[in-house]
Write a protein that holds these residues in place. Structure first.
Motif, PDB file in Angstrom:
ATOM      1  N   LEU B 419       0.804  -1.233   0.000  1.00 45.39           N
ATOM      2  CA  LEU B 419       0.000   0.000   0.000  1.00 45.39           C
ATOM      3  C   LEU B 419       0.833   1.276   0.000  1.00 45.39           C
ATOM      4  O   LEU B 419       0.355   2.320  -0.412  1.00 45.39           O
ATOM      5  CB  LEU B 419      -0.937   0.004   1.224  1.00 45.39           C
ATOM      6  N   LEU B 485      -4.001   3.703   7.571  1.00 47.47           N
ATOM      7  CA  LEU B 485      -3.462   2.473   7.000  1.00 47.47           C
ATOM      8  C   LEU B 485      -3.861   2.179   5.570  1.00 47.47           C
ATOM      9  O   LEU B 485      -3.066   1.704   4.763  1.00 47.47           O
ATOM     10  CB  LEU B 485      -3.830   1.297   7.910  1.00 47.47           C
ATOM     11  N   MET B 486      -5.107   2.397   5.231  1.00 45.64           N
ATOM     12  CA  MET B 486      -5.549   2.030   3.880  1.00 45.64           C
ATOM     13  C   MET B 486      -6.607   3.042   3.480  1.00 45.64           C
ATOM     14  O   MET B 486      -7.756   2.938   3.908  1.00 45.64           O
ATOM     15  CB  MET B 486      -6.118   0.619   3.875  1.00 45.64           C
ATOM     16  N   ASN B 488      -7.950   6.248   0.462  1.00 46.87           N
ATOM     17  CA  ASN B 488      -8.044   6.619  -0.948  1.00 46.87           C
ATOM     18  C   ASN B 488      -7.542   8.046  -1.128  1.00 46.87           C
ATOM     19  O   ASN B 488      -7.843   8.925  -0.325  1.00 46.87           O
ATOM     20  CB  ASN B 488      -9.485   6.515  -1.423  1.00 46.87           C
TER      21      ASN B 488
END
Lengths: 768, 768
Positions: B419, B485-486, B488
């Protein structure tokens, strides 16, 4: 979808039949021909020893081993527990004139096997052509008793076709089996001995010290001269049987297995208990045992059968499902749950998921409420572990594990175990659903309320307030749709948590009035504070439910509508399953979903959503759904039925009853999709039957798939066994037993009693 | 921040001095007293054998072992490579009258050690009081040569204080060391022998087969009668030295180590090469070797010293930083990079991160451009691995690894390796930054352009178009701020990718005009298609850069402004570091950030953002930043200086130069924070010096911290060595060598030559 049937087995309404032996399909058939009785399960492996590819699997509900995980972060599990492969109690070796039987090497003919839904037995037979020209017909029959849960029975019969002579047999109990996922044997031998008629052995798992006793006694019309065989982790008896040409000779092995996964007994106690049971088993009459088993199953079929006319494949399929569901679980043992593969394989490590409450519970609620309650009791029994887990993740109350065998979190992928918050809401939904339909207020007040309080505490401490929206919700979560890995305000989780708060508050309010003593007790036991109720109420009231007001489509999570679009039909068939063929991170950045998420809550709380809302959301989400969960098609089928997409409903149903029989996902070799099997039942009853159980009364909106001439199903509702028969013109309801009750059919409340009620099939309900 | 100095070492402008031996601090001191020469590094451990807690670490740049990882998902790495602990070439055992020296057991006094920045040596001495009443002063001096990279030197001297007699010594080469993180020895012995004056041994790593030769020769004023000692993975010589009361007796071990991490040589070739070098080394004159080392360092201090008047602690601290940076890397060996801990410990597995281009490159660009180029050459050398990695993650072009020793991805946390996309942009920024400031167009055209094309291809295939916004960006990513962490559209990644596209397109456009042959070559080599240029241009143009137009604050990622707020000052000190004390998932659901993300790109492309924009974003993000990365405070200090928060700038600087000397993070025991050391240099030069290197010409905006009376630093710019001296009233610039150049000071372009220019210190620049 790219799912294609691999049709192979014979179609029969009451049995699974395989003719001919295909080594390539051996593992798949081992799964399909599994036997179980909730207490134990055994795959349909060749007990005489097989040199080819096989998963020799013998499992006991709750019996577990532990694996340490190299993790250094707080809140991520450090060890996990899994269902461990246990004793091969069917162990047999057969030798004639020095040649040993092994399907991988021997010449055989006329091979067939049969799993019989009415007798509850698995039989396998073939003719063995020895190198010296002799031909011997061998028949293996096995059974695990549905009424005596420790009991397994194996009969091996020999019919020499062209000779007389003898056969050498070694039969035993083998703890030397390999747990396939670990590639190791996980047992320490504790004791083995021959005492009277019983040959026994006891062992314990290396890390958890779970104990298992296994003992057997033999019967045969021929007197047996046995010699004890002992080696590491094994005990057995060898003997010789005389064979006369054309005559059938046999012996029967009565096995008793006693598991102690909670270390409630000392080794001595377990040994003595096992030996006693085994000695008694050795005196049983085989014919009586088989008759009792058949009798048990005939009662099951009386109450739980689904009959489909005009579709032999689905007829066979749904009976296989019902058969396996009863084999996996029927509520005789507190503290058991349903693993994703039942007791039929090691995939998913024998662990139970939210599938239990979300997919399996309805089958049991409407067929066997005792079993349904027992499933909820599992969650009560493991409340302490869930409270421990909540602390691990810096929260209060109870955080139910995403995957478990004994209440401890056993999912080693942190992104699932730490982000998927929907097990707790599944439990509170399960309590609500169960109590609503069974009226078991006693369970609610004695155990349910306590769970609800601890569950609400978890959701009140894990959630947060959005800075911009000012609304409450869950940040950093994964909903049921596992293709959106870490998101904020997953609509499913938020809505289910809201419902959970509301149900807890409702329950406590009513309880305070109607059962003040029990209310006081649960308040004391949980140290519930008045301000917590206000807090939960406020959080429920301000819960964020992302919704596009114009289209009426719920947004699966904040930002989902901006996720890049992918036409899922453009994905080449060769790229499935995506988990194996796509880079892991790539799965998570499209508007593609793995399984129903918004549609799931629209099914669970069906009555709260209009048909228009269901249409809008179905039409948005279904084309984006890849159905990479075996649980997905049935939910879509049920919703499609409701919104008059009957063709689509039937298409989704195609995978339901025969998912394993036709090996749609090409992984039945790993074990049966047990929880999907429950969804198949829902697909017929909630889908075509149009049953809804989330309203004030049970309701039906039956349709008839055009391929069927009629079908019937039964549900136990308020202690009344209802039978619903749907044919091309009518819907017939009758109360088979238990008096009368009222249900809603096509929107109208009607009384159903033993005289039955006939209504015309609703308009447009003859689908196709 | 909760960072507190643990002051222990003596303050000295040119050395690190520890007096007294504290076993509790032994590992920390081992890190601080590390020696290295880019080729190899060795921790300051007690070579005579130490029974207490110690990390006996000896490392070679690029020399690696491999670890298999049990992963089944595509795109997640299946193995990783790490810097392996290698030969203990300092191995020594000392015995007098049968008593063996060991700091953990022996009685000692007058212990001190000293790392000298001018001689480039590490010396340790103490008096050993034997049980029999004898007292022996022992002095260990060691050095790794900055000019002969294979050479290490160890001198051991003995001065008996109250007796005459003898000492028994065993000195050797030990491959039997344990790689601490694995808890195992990772070496197979290949060969060992004594040939002429040299005693040698060669071994190879178990899984990767990296080979390492080590050989030594001894010198002593006293003739040595040696006996060879051989055992598994070890060879050595034992001998006796005569001791006369009050007189100093010594011997010197000249060691040659030759590593072959790329298997470019056969074992025989490596052995012969090593033996030859070791034989030659054995003939060197010790005094000359030490003089050459001092001479090397005097040249370094001439060009790279930072002088601070009025702040002895930071004076010592920044010289320690510069000393360690040169020890870790100076560009003599192609194919080396800078591990997060340099060559001083096993933490972060010796792997290099985006720190190289983002934090270290400026130090080298302005002190040693050859080293800067060599760092970029590492990325060119590993382009093939980055292209392989891009394929693994279903993309095109080159995906540079988040952590690597040899170009392969070696981060085993998928959430980081899959990522965190910002290494590629760091490389393209590094190329841009380096070429802009050094004018090394040849590098750009021969290698840089090819990397830029492959990097752009990656960002053009990893990105996607938002369905709602219609803008291009990156979904499912983690930016530099590892507390989100994740997400857009991380603003940093999007902006840096946009810049990368633009720079690639600019480079190709100019190259096509000015270097058509090289342009044609790179187009052919990369099979570049015309439409790719259009695609990159469109993606750059439509890149999503989330910005709140009203406040002027960039949104770190889509939805960040809705993230629940946490007052970071409310976190109890005992909860730090949060990674150890908070549930892993909890770290990721606040508006709390770990390190600069938006502020990082405002620093990197400083010239593109107004002071007002910097103020708005600093005031928004700084209070939300937990600085749980050691790289964080310096960037904040630099920006604080720029926006006139001088007190705050100095406070952030407090951790910079003495992060390890005062063990602020309490983890110096694991190794030095080598890349943070580079940030300390930036903190002074870019922070107080106000240097900016992203504009058309180098510029300065000097301030003077109130605690300092003056400071000076030097930068090499367009081959001119500039010296900048800042005192309480003036800024003096002069060209020490290389002629003259033009730079911008306080916004005005001025010419600087050897006669120097004096300007008044800018208004408000006398901080505090």
């Amino acid at each position: 979808m790219a799912k294609v049937a691999d049709k192979y087995l014979k179609v029969d309404p009451w049995a699974i039949i395989e003719e001919g032996f295909d080594p390539e399909r051996n593992r798949t058939s081992e799964s399909i021909f599994s036997l179980g009785n909730e207490y134990m399960g055994v795959r349909g492996y060749a007990e005489e020893g097989y040199g080819g590819d096989s998963l020799l699997g013998s499992y006991f509900n709750g019996l577990n081993e532990q694996l340490e995980i190299g993790n250094h972060y707080k809140g991520i599990i450090r060890s996990l527990r899994y269902m461990v492969n246990a004793v091969d109690w069917l162990y047999t070796r057969i030798t004639v004139d020095g040649e040993q039987l092994d399907l991988a090497k021997s010449t055989i003919s006329d091979y067939s096997r049969r799993l019989d839904f009415r007798s509850g037995t698995y039989q396998r037979e073939f003719v063995w052509h020895l190198e010296n020209g002799k031909s011997l017909k061998v028949t293996f029959t096995r059974m695990v008793s549905m009424t005596l849960s420790h009991l397994g029975l194996q009969q091996v019969a020999f019919q020499p076709l062209n000779f007389s002579g003898s056969v050498e047999v070694c039969t035993g109990l083998d703890f030397g089996i390999i747990h396939e996922e670990r590639g190791e044997n996980m047992w320490n031998s504790l004791h083995s001995a021959e005492e009277g008629t019983v040959t026994g052995i006891m062992a314990s798992t290396i890390h958890t010290g779970n104990k298992l006793f296994s003992g057997f006694a033999l019967q045969s019309p021929q007197p047996l001269q046995t010699t004890r065989i002992e080696r590491d982790k094994f005990i057995g008896q060898s003997f010789s049987l005389k064979l006369s040409q054309a005559e059938t000779t046999y012996y029967t092995k009565f096995v008793v297995n006693c598991a102690d996964s909670n270390s409630t007994r000392t080794a001595d106690e377990l040994w003595n208990e096992g030996m006693e049971l085994a000695a008694a088993a050795g005196k049983l009459d085989e014919t009586a045992v088989l008759a009792e088993q058949a009798d048990y199953w005939s009662r099951i079929w009386e109450t739980s059968d689904i009959n489909i006319e005009g579709d032999p494949e689905n007829q066979q399929g749904i009976r296989f499902c019902i058969f396996q569901l009863y084999q996996t679980y029927h509520g005789d043992h507190p503290g058991f749950n349903i693993g994703a593969k039942g007791l039929t394989g090691e995939a998913y490590r024998g662990l139970a998921f939210w599938d239990t409450e979300s997919y399996c519970l309805p089958f049991y609620m409407f067929n066997n409420p005792k079993a349904a309650r027992s499933l909820l009791e599992f969650r009560y029994k493991t409340l302490a572990e869930a409270m421990e887990r909540a602390k691990d993740v810096d929260c209060e109350g109870a955080c139910y594990p995403i995957a478990t065998i004994d209440g401890t979190e056993s999912c080693d992928l942190w992104q699932h175990s730490n982000l998927q918050l929907h097990v707790g809401t599944a439990v509170s939904y399960g309590i609500w659903h169960y109590v609503k339909n069974t009226g078991d207020q006693a369970f609610l007040y004695s155990k349910g309320a306590e769970m609800l309080i601890q569950i609400s505490r978890f959701y009140a401490t894990r959630g947060q307030w959005g800075q911009r929206t000012g609304e409450y919700g869950y940040f950093g979560v994964m909903g049921p749709d596992e293709f959106q890995l870490m998101v904020n305000n997953n609509c499913y989780i938020n809505l289910m948590a809201q419902k959970s708060f509301e149900y807890t508050l409702d329950t406590l309010r009513v309880m305070k009035e109607q059962a003040p003593a029990e209310y006081a007790e649960v308040v004391a036991r949980t140290a519930l504070r008045e301000e917590e109720l206000g807090d939960w109420s406020s959080k429920a009231q301000h819960m964020r439910i992302p919704l596009d007001e114009i289209s009426g489509v719920y947004e699966e999570h904040d930002g989902f509508f901006d996720m890049p679009h992918l036409d899922i039909h453009s994905i080449p068939v060769t790229e499935f399953p995506l988990y194996s063929n796509w880079s892991y991170d790539r799965l998570y950045r499209y508007d593609m979903i793995k399984q129903p998420d918004v549609l799931m809550f629209m099914f669970l709380y069906s009555g709260q959503f209009s048909k228009e809302a269901k249409i809008a959301n179905y039409e948005y989400y279904e084309p984006r759904c890849i159905h990479e969960s075996s649980l997905s098609p049935s939910i879509h089928s049920i919703l499609a039925s409701e919104i008059d997409k009957h063709e689509e409903a039937y298409n989704f149903f195609e995978f339901a009853t025969r998912l394993d029989l036709d090996n749609y996902n090409r992984n039945t070799r790993e074990g049966l999709h047990t929880t999907s099997i429950a969804a198949a039942w829902m697909n017929i009853v909630y889908g075509f039957g149009g049953m809804r159980s989330d309203g004030e009364r049970l309701s039906f909106q039956p349709t008839l798939p055009e391929r069927w001439s009629s079908y019937s199903f039964q549900v136990l509702y308020e202690e009344v066994l209802l039978r619903i028969v749907v044919d091309q013109t009518t819907v017939k309801l009758s109360a088979i037993s238990g008096g009368s009750t009222e249900v809603i059919v096509y929107g109208q409340q009607i009384k159903v009693d033993d005289s039955g009620t006939v209504l015309p099939l609703g308009e447009g309900m003859l689908a196709g």
